[in-house]
Each structure stands twice: as C-alpha cells, then as structure tokens.
Scaffold this active site. Sequence first.
Site, short mmCIF file in Angstrom:
data_model
loop_
_atom_site.label_atom_id
_atom_site.label_comp_id
_atom_site.label_asym_id
_atom_site.label_seq_id
_atom_site.Cartn_x
_atom_site.Cartn_y
_atom_site.Cartn_z
N LYS A 1 70.90 29.82 -3.03
CA LYS A 1 71.48 30.14 -4.58
C LYS A 1 72.74 29.44 -4.59
O LYS A 1 73.65 29.41 -3.55
CB LYS A 1 71.52 31.48 -4.84
CG LYS A 1 69.85 31.74 -5.18
CD LYS A 1 69.65 33.12 -5.67
CE LYS A 1 68.15 33.59 -6.09
NZ LYS A 1 67.84 34.93 -6.14
N ARG B 1 63.74 37.13 1.11
CA ARG B 1 62.81 36.36 0.37
C ARG B 1 63.58 34.82 0.45
O ARG B 1 64.72 34.68 0.05
CB ARG B 1 62.87 36.29 -1.21
CG ARG B 1 62.10 35.58 -2.07
CD ARG B 1 62.36 35.91 -3.61
NE ARG B 1 61.23 34.77 -4.43
CZ ARG B 1 61.84 33.62 -4.83
NH1 ARG B 1 63.18 33.54 -4.71
NH2 ARG B 1 61.15 33.01 -5.83
N1 HH2 Z 1 64.69 34.65 -7.19
C1 HH2 Z 1 64.48 33.68 -7.76
C2 HH2 Z 1 63.09 33.78 -8.15
N2 HH2 Z 1 62.37 34.94 -7.73
N3 HH2 Z 1 62.32 37.13 -6.88
C3 HH2 Z 1 62.85 38.24 -6.25
N4 HH2 Z 1 62.34 39.37 -6.36
N5 HH2 Z 1 64.19 38.01 -5.94
C4 HH2 Z 1 64.95 37.11 -6.19
O1 HH2 Z 1 66.08 36.89 -5.65
C5 HH2 Z 1 64.19 35.96 -6.82
C6 HH2 Z 1 62.91 35.79 -7.26
C7 HH2 Z 1 64.94 32.46 -8.18
O2 HH2 Z 1 64.25 31.51 -8.71
P1 HH2 Z 1 64.10 30.06 -8.85
O3 HH2 Z 1 65.57 29.91 -9.33
O4 HH2 Z 1 62.97 29.64 -9.76
O5 HH2 Z 1 64.12 29.24 -7.61
P2 HH2 Z 1 63.38 29.91 -6.09
O6 HH2 Z 1 62.16 30.34 -6.74
O7 HH2 Z 1 63.35 28.46 -5.55
O8 HH2 Z 1 64.25 30.76 -5.46
#
Ligand code: HH2
Length: 283
Positions: free
Chosen positions: A224, A259
Amino acid sequence: MDGPQVWRCGGFALDLARPLVMGILNVTPDSFSDGGSYIDRDAAVTAAVRMLADGADVIDVGGESTRPGAEPVTAVQEAARVAGVIAALAEQGACVSVDTRHALVASEALSAGASIVNDVSGFTDPEMVRVAADSDAGLVVMHMRGEPRTMQEAPAYADVVAEVAEFLSRQAVALERAGVARDRIAIDPGIGFGKTTEHNLALLRRLPELEALGFPVLVGASRKRFIGEITGVVEPQARVAGSVAAALEAVRRGAAVVRVHDVAATVQALAMVRAVEEEAHAR
Ligand code: HH2
C-alpha cells in the site's frame, strides 16, 4: 488474552492457532485484460494455485479495484469477472473469499463456492447483511471512510483507533443481531481506506485495541501507498520487504490473518518468527 480459536467460513473451520495468510487475486482489467474470458480465467486460477502451493490459507478474489481514485464497475460486470474463477478454485478444494461491496456479487460468489465474504464497506448495506445472514460464510467487516473515489481527500479523525473500533464493533453487533454466529465474523481496520500514513501507523501500533473486541483481526497492508511514503519505494511491486515487515508487525500485535500479494515471502517470514517463538516455548 484468549481470543477466538477458529474462524468458521462455510465448510472450513480455520484454525487461528497460527496466523493465516490470505493471498490476493485481482481479476480486474488492469491485472488480467478483459476479465471473464477463458484465457484470463486460466491465468487467474494458475496464479491462485501458485499462491496455495506457496502456503496461502485463503484466496481473496476481487473484481473491482478499490484503489484510491478508482472508478466503480457495475455489479453485473464484477460478478461476471469473479464467478468463474471462484468456481474453479472451490472445485479444487480451496477456501475462497470474495472481495466485494455488492450484495449481488457476494450472492453469486457464494453460489459459485466462495466461503468468505470480504466487504470493504463493512456490511453497511442492509442487502449485504441479508446475503450474509442467509449463508454460513465467514465475513470480513472492514472499516472505510467515505468511498474509494474520494476517500483519500483529507481524512480526519479525533482518535482514529477509537473510531475504527467503534465502527467495527457496531457492525459486528448488527450482523449478530441479523443471525450471524459470532465465530463467523472477522474485523479489519482497512489500512489505506480513508486514512493518512499516520492513521495507518496508529492502527498498526494499537492493533491490540481491535483484538480486544474479541474477533479475529485481519490486516491488509500489502504494497500500500503508506509503505511507499515511508520507504520512498515508488513501484508497488518493489514494496515486498516493507509489506512483509508490516505483516509481521501486524501479527506481532495480534492480527490473526494477513492479506498479502507476496504469499511466499510472507509465509517464509512468518515461519522464522514462529521458529523463534517455539524455541522460547521449548525451554
Ligand atoms: N485492501 C484492498 C482491497 N480489499 N480487503 C480487506 N479486508 N482489507 C484490505 O486492507 C483490503 C481489502 C486494497 O484494494 P486494491 O487497492 O484494489 O488493491 P489490492 O486488492 O491489490 O490490494
């Protein structure tokens, strides 16, 4: 403190005695061009099988990018992207989670064989609560401030940890009132979702305050932006070491699930931490 021992997710009772690793599988146009075709489905499934071989306990399948500034897709497009991949993985016996904010997508994913609904909007949609209550799936209640498109516009909190804890506890109670068994619920502070770097760091440092709510805590810090801000590493793919460090810190402070994109590196790091801890217990 004795926390929950298992997380019940459909046909799986995930043992929380050791930290679980959730591997991220994005079935979005930027990762697999025109999601839904067989070639892309195969590519997605191959990537997931690799993560399982590397030691992932759960595969989190997402069909909508929630990156700050991302444009939303329709629920129908999103469901089409994820359902086939979920079915293929579930057929192989994998514990699959669907990363969605939409009740329609969650419902189709569960029909396809998903065992967990990971809702970044924290089950604030009554329709989503209904889908959850009608299933036996595990649920991830995540905190997000605002909407993905706008959430990074000057987020402000009096006490970010207290506010996130209050939200998560309220949503968990609402799910329990709707008939969801407590041991199906996990909570997540939502690193990067309407939070500055300082907010993210405070949430990680004070994770025990979330753990004290009595639910397994999931943390998604992988690659992130705050890792980039702290380390100066611009390319998300190059933030592996920072991501692994964040995962280890989260686990050290009580996270039950991390995750991550880099499953092999995270599993390797967690094995070392565990070996040192076991040596201490052997004394
Ligand atoms: N972060 C992302 C997506 N889903 N779900 C949970 N439970 N916790 C998280 O921190 C979380 C999540 C970030 O999403 P995105 O920016 O689309 O990228 P990526 O899915 O590759 O991490």
